[in-house]
Structures are given as structure tokens and as C-alpha cells.
Write an enzyme that holds these catalytic residues in place. Sequence first.
Site, short mmCIF file in Angstrom:
data_model
loop_
_atom_site.label_atom_id
_atom_site.label_comp_id
_atom_site.label_asym_id
_atom_site.label_seq_id
_atom_site.Cartn_x
_atom_site.Cartn_y
_atom_site.Cartn_z
N ASP A 1 60.35 26.01 63.68
CA ASP A 1 60.03 24.62 63.32
C ASP A 1 61.03 23.63 63.91
OD1 ASP A 1 62.24 24.28 61.20
OD2 ASP A 1 61.18 26.06 60.51
N ASP B 1 67.27 32.34 60.97
CA ASP B 1 66.42 31.43 60.17
C ASP B 1 65.05 32.08 60.07
OD1 ASP B 1 65.18 29.36 58.91
OD2 ASP B 1 65.32 27.95 60.58
#
Length: 276
Positions: free
Chosen positions: A86, A155
Site C-alpha cells: 500500500d 510489513d
Amino acid sequence: MELWVTEYQTPALGYSCKISETLRTEQTDFQHLSVVVTEQFGRMLLLDGMVQTTEKDEFVYHEMITRVALNTHPAPRRVLIIGGGDGGTLREVVRHPQVEEGVLVEIDDRVVQAARDFFPDLSCSFDEPKARVLIADGIQYIKDHKDSFDVIIVDSTEPVGPAVELFSAAFYQNCFQALKNDGILVVQSESPFFNADVIKMAYGGIKQHFPITKLYLANVPTYPSGLWSFTIGSKKYDPETLSCEDEGNARYYTSEVHRAAFKLPAFVRQIIEAGE
Ligand code: AG3
């Protein structure tokens, strides 16, 4: 008619947000992806039905997964992000004054595309000169790059689907080898309330390889239980000792929050002690 999106955080708990629009819903090669507009938190990205990030609370997670390690390491020049398609983590990484290169290795190009299409505040760094965005398997990438990075940030999504291996001791060993001799690894390690087993796995696996292993916490409203953990493995620097007091542009992170985040409630300390 009202429309709601629900994440089943546990088999007995649903977390629901009222939505005004569904912007995207698709099956990628790796997972189910959706982007919805919630009234409470703005746009929300879900993968396999699990909330990854929202416009309103993304800053907590993205500042805390990056800045603690970056302000511990005295010279974080080359930083690798595994996952994080993202772009929120990359944004924080390239923002740090000492970073010369931030490499993002995301397995699913559709996540990167969704960020470009719907999350301008997250994807804003993809095209910066300091940033490199690669669509590749992070597990293989780590194996192919020894002694290369000052900081590695994992992440990831939950340890289901494409991310399972990202929580294994073998993967942490490869991270150790991909780091320089004073490097720091940081991983998101889930909720102490609902995922004690994941914390034990991450903390235990990292501790097998890194001389300094520490857990810290932050409050992310849209994640299960709201209380979220991160685990650091460091070869040399103690993450409770800051080398840089930079708080530039932060909304959650401060030097005091950095130090305080390592002060653990008793039940959280017990989780990691049980894993030791
Ligand atoms: N990655 C961690 C999200 C985990 C949330 N879990 C859940 N909703 N059950 C977030 C990626 C943000 N860059």
C-alpha cells in the site's frame, strides 16, 4: 438500505464499519482484495477480509513500524520493506532524512495498483527518486541479498496465505544475513489479546538469531483488539536508546512514545517470557 463491512477478528467477534461505497473487489493471484469507503475511517483496504489500513488511522501503524527502528539506527541508509504494497511504510521510510534508498518488495502487484488508484496519501512515494518498488517474492529476494541493508521492515499480512513463511525462524535467519553487521529487523507481530501464539512465534524466532530482541506496542483502532505489537531484532543497537530525536511530520510517534512503547503490560510480558 445500510451497507456494512465486517471483519471476523475471531470466530466470535465481528468488527463492522458502515460503508457508503465499494470501490474495488477482486480476487488477485494471491488473495481477495477490496477497497471500501467507511463513514468512520475513510477509505479502507482489506485483504482476505482483514483490514490492512484505513485513511484515518494508517498513521499510527506506519509511523510506528518505521520510525522506531530508523531513529534507533545511527545511519539507516538502505532500508528494505517486505510486503507493505500500500506504500504507507515506504512513505515513512523515504521521509527519513538519512535514508538514501527504500526498496519495497511486494508479491501482489494488485495491492500496489489499488494504492495508486485509491490511496494517494499512502502511494505518494512510489515514484520518488529514493524509492524502488519491486513486484517479487520477498522470501526469495532476502535470500539473494546478503549483507545489504541497514534496516529491514516486514510489513506483512497475518500469517495465513502468502505471508505464512514470513513468520518462520528460517525467514528471520535470512533477514539476519541480509542485514549489515549493525542492522535492525522489525516485523508487525499482531495483537497480544488475540494472537499470543503469533507473538511467541515472531519473538521466539527472532530471538534465535538476534542478540537484542524487543517487543513494543501501539494503538491501531481498526486492528483486532486495537492493541498492536511489533517485534525488533537488532544486531547491535538497543532500540530503547534513540540515536535521533527526529519527530518530523509525525502524528503518533514522538521520542517519548518511542521509549514508552517498550514498557509492556504484565500480560504481554508474560507472553514473551513464556516463549523464551
Ligand atoms: N499489515 C498488517 C495488518 C494486519 C491486520 N490484521 C487484521 N486486520 N486481522 C498492514 C499493512 C499496512 N501497510
